[in-house]
Design a protein around this motif. Structure first.
Motif, short mmCIF file in Angstrom:
data_model
loop_
_atom_site.label_atom_id
_atom_site.label_comp_id
_atom_site.label_asym_id
_atom_site.label_seq_id
_atom_site.Cartn_x
_atom_site.Cartn_y
_atom_site.Cartn_z
N MET A 47 43.06 12.65 -15.27
CA MET A 47 42.49 11.86 -14.19
C MET A 47 42.77 10.37 -14.46
N GLU A 48 43.43 9.73 -13.52
CA GLU A 48 43.69 8.30 -13.68
C GLU A 48 42.40 7.52 -13.40
N VAL A 49 42.16 6.50 -14.21
CA VAL A 49 40.94 5.70 -14.11
C VAL A 49 41.32 4.25 -13.84
N ARG A 50 40.60 3.63 -12.92
CA ARG A 50 40.76 2.20 -12.65
C ARG A 50 39.39 1.54 -12.68
N PHE A 51 39.34 0.34 -13.21
CA PHE A 51 38.10 -0.42 -13.34
C PHE A 51 38.04 -1.53 -12.29
N VAL A 52 36.92 -1.58 -11.59
CA VAL A 52 36.66 -2.63 -10.60
C VAL A 52 35.45 -3.40 -11.12
N LEU A 53 35.62 -4.69 -11.32
CA LEU A 53 34.54 -5.50 -11.87
C LEU A 53 33.45 -5.71 -10.82
N ARG A 54 32.25 -5.34 -11.18
CA ARG A 54 31.12 -5.40 -10.25
C ARG A 54 30.90 -6.79 -9.68
N ASP A 55 30.83 -7.79 -10.56
CA ASP A 55 30.38 -9.11 -10.13
C ASP A 55 31.33 -9.80 -9.15
N SER A 56 32.59 -9.41 -9.16
CA SER A 56 33.53 -10.01 -8.22
C SER A 56 33.91 -9.05 -7.09
N ASN A 57 33.20 -7.91 -7.01
CA ASN A 57 33.48 -6.92 -5.97
C ASN A 57 32.19 -6.33 -5.41
N GLU A 81 31.17 -6.14 -2.47
CA GLU A 81 31.37 -5.36 -1.24
C GLU A 81 31.39 -3.86 -1.57
N LEU A 82 32.08 -3.50 -2.65
CA LEU A 82 32.09 -2.11 -3.08
C LEU A 82 30.78 -1.75 -3.79
N MET A 83 30.33 -2.61 -4.69
CA MET A 83 29.11 -2.33 -5.45
C MET A 83 27.94 -2.05 -4.52
N ASP A 84 27.82 -2.81 -3.47
CA ASP A 84 26.67 -2.66 -2.58
C ASP A 84 26.69 -1.36 -1.78
N LEU A 119 24.54 1.31 -4.61
CA LEU A 119 23.33 0.80 -5.27
C LEU A 119 22.50 1.94 -5.84
N THR A 120 21.92 1.71 -7.00
CA THR A 120 21.01 2.68 -7.60
C THR A 120 19.66 2.54 -6.93
N ASN A 121 19.12 3.64 -6.48
CA ASN A 121 17.84 3.66 -5.75
C ASN A 121 17.87 2.75 -4.52
N GLY A 122 19.05 2.50 -3.98
CA GLY A 122 19.19 1.72 -2.77
C GLY A 122 18.98 0.23 -2.94
N THR A 123 18.72 -0.23 -4.18
CA THR A 123 18.41 -1.65 -4.37
C THR A 123 19.10 -2.29 -5.56
N SER A 124 19.45 -1.52 -6.57
CA SER A 124 19.90 -2.09 -7.84
C SER A 124 21.42 -1.99 -8.02
N ILE A 161 25.10 -0.62 -13.33
CA ILE A 161 26.43 -0.13 -13.68
C ILE A 161 26.38 0.55 -15.04
N PRO A 162 27.38 1.35 -15.35
CA PRO A 162 28.57 1.64 -14.56
C PRO A 162 28.30 2.71 -13.50
N ILE A 163 29.12 2.66 -12.48
CA ILE A 163 29.14 3.69 -11.45
C ILE A 163 30.55 4.27 -11.44
N PHE A 164 30.63 5.59 -11.53
CA PHE A 164 31.91 6.28 -11.50
C PHE A 164 32.05 6.94 -10.13
N ILE A 165 33.07 6.53 -9.39
CA ILE A 165 33.34 7.10 -8.07
C ILE A 165 34.59 7.97 -8.22
N PHE A 166 34.41 9.27 -8.11
CA PHE A 166 35.53 10.20 -8.23
C PHE A 166 36.09 10.45 -6.84
N ILE A 167 37.42 10.30 -6.73
CA ILE A 167 38.08 10.48 -5.43
C ILE A 167 39.21 11.49 -5.57
N ASN A 168 39.50 12.14 -4.44
CA ASN A 168 40.61 13.09 -4.42
C ASN A 168 41.90 12.38 -4.01
#
Length: 184
Positions: free
Chosen positions: A81-91, A93-96, A99-104, A107-114
């Motif tokens: 599985m190829e992995v790419r890192f997206v820095l939360r603080d400068s992204n 738009e994706l982080m939001d 959110l954990t519990n809709g508010t927080s 990190i880290p958050i792992f988004i697995f995609i096909n």
């Protein structure tokens, strides 16, 4: 931006590690010492035909990222599985969107995609057992306005960091949790 575009925008594993200024040695120590069980390796090899990829919302200063990211990297190797890192603080738009519990913005958050870029699973920021451990330790802290709160909190964080780097049972707990997301 769709998830394929976020994946393409992300840093490669080497790019992320080379850019790290905090927790790099600690993360690499976990990576070098953690090994998969044969059973886990077999489960991950069975995922290979799905051609999953992972977007990791992370920052190098995060203790949970220090623990979880190297475990994910070992799992990803076995699953090809190829992995790419997206820095939360400068992204944000994706982080939001994750959110954990809709508010927080935890990190880290792992988004697995096909292959098509569709979300196949999301994991993070902690395994449930690790979350319970952290909450138990936090509950023992004095009130936030107590004179010794800051000192006790810093000692707690230092203890977490040491435990995360040395406790192989915690590493396996994290691996099991991520695996349960991947195998759904």
């Amino acid at each position: 931006m769709d998830l394929n575009q976020w994946f393409q925008k992300g840093l490669t594993v080497d790019g992320y590690i080379n850019a790290m200024t905090t927790n790099k040695d600690e993360m690499l120590t976990i990576y070098k010492q953690f090994t998969l069980t044969d059973e886990d390796r077999n489960k991950l090899e069975a995922l290979r035909p799905q051609k999953l990829r992972a977007i990791v919302l992370s920052e190098d200063w995060c203790g949970d990222a220090m623990l979880n990211n190297p475990i994910l990297l070992r799992l990803a190797e076995a699953a090809e599985m190829e992995v790419r890192f997206v820095l939360r603080d400068s992204n944000l738009e994706l982080m939001d969107q994750y959110l954990t519990n809709g508010t927080s913005r935890a990190i880290p958050i792992f988004i697995f995609i096909n292959e098509a870029g569709n979300e196949a699973g999301v994991w993070g920021p902690r395994a449930p057992e690790i979350q319970a451990f952290v909450m138990e330790k936090r509950a023992a802290l004095p009130d936030k306005d107590a004179e010794d709160f800051q000192e006790k909190q810093m000692a707690m964080f230092k203890s977490f960091k040491e435990t995360y780097q040395t406790d192989a049972a915690i590493w396996q707990t994290v691996a099991n949790s991520i695996l349960s997301t991947l195998l759904k």
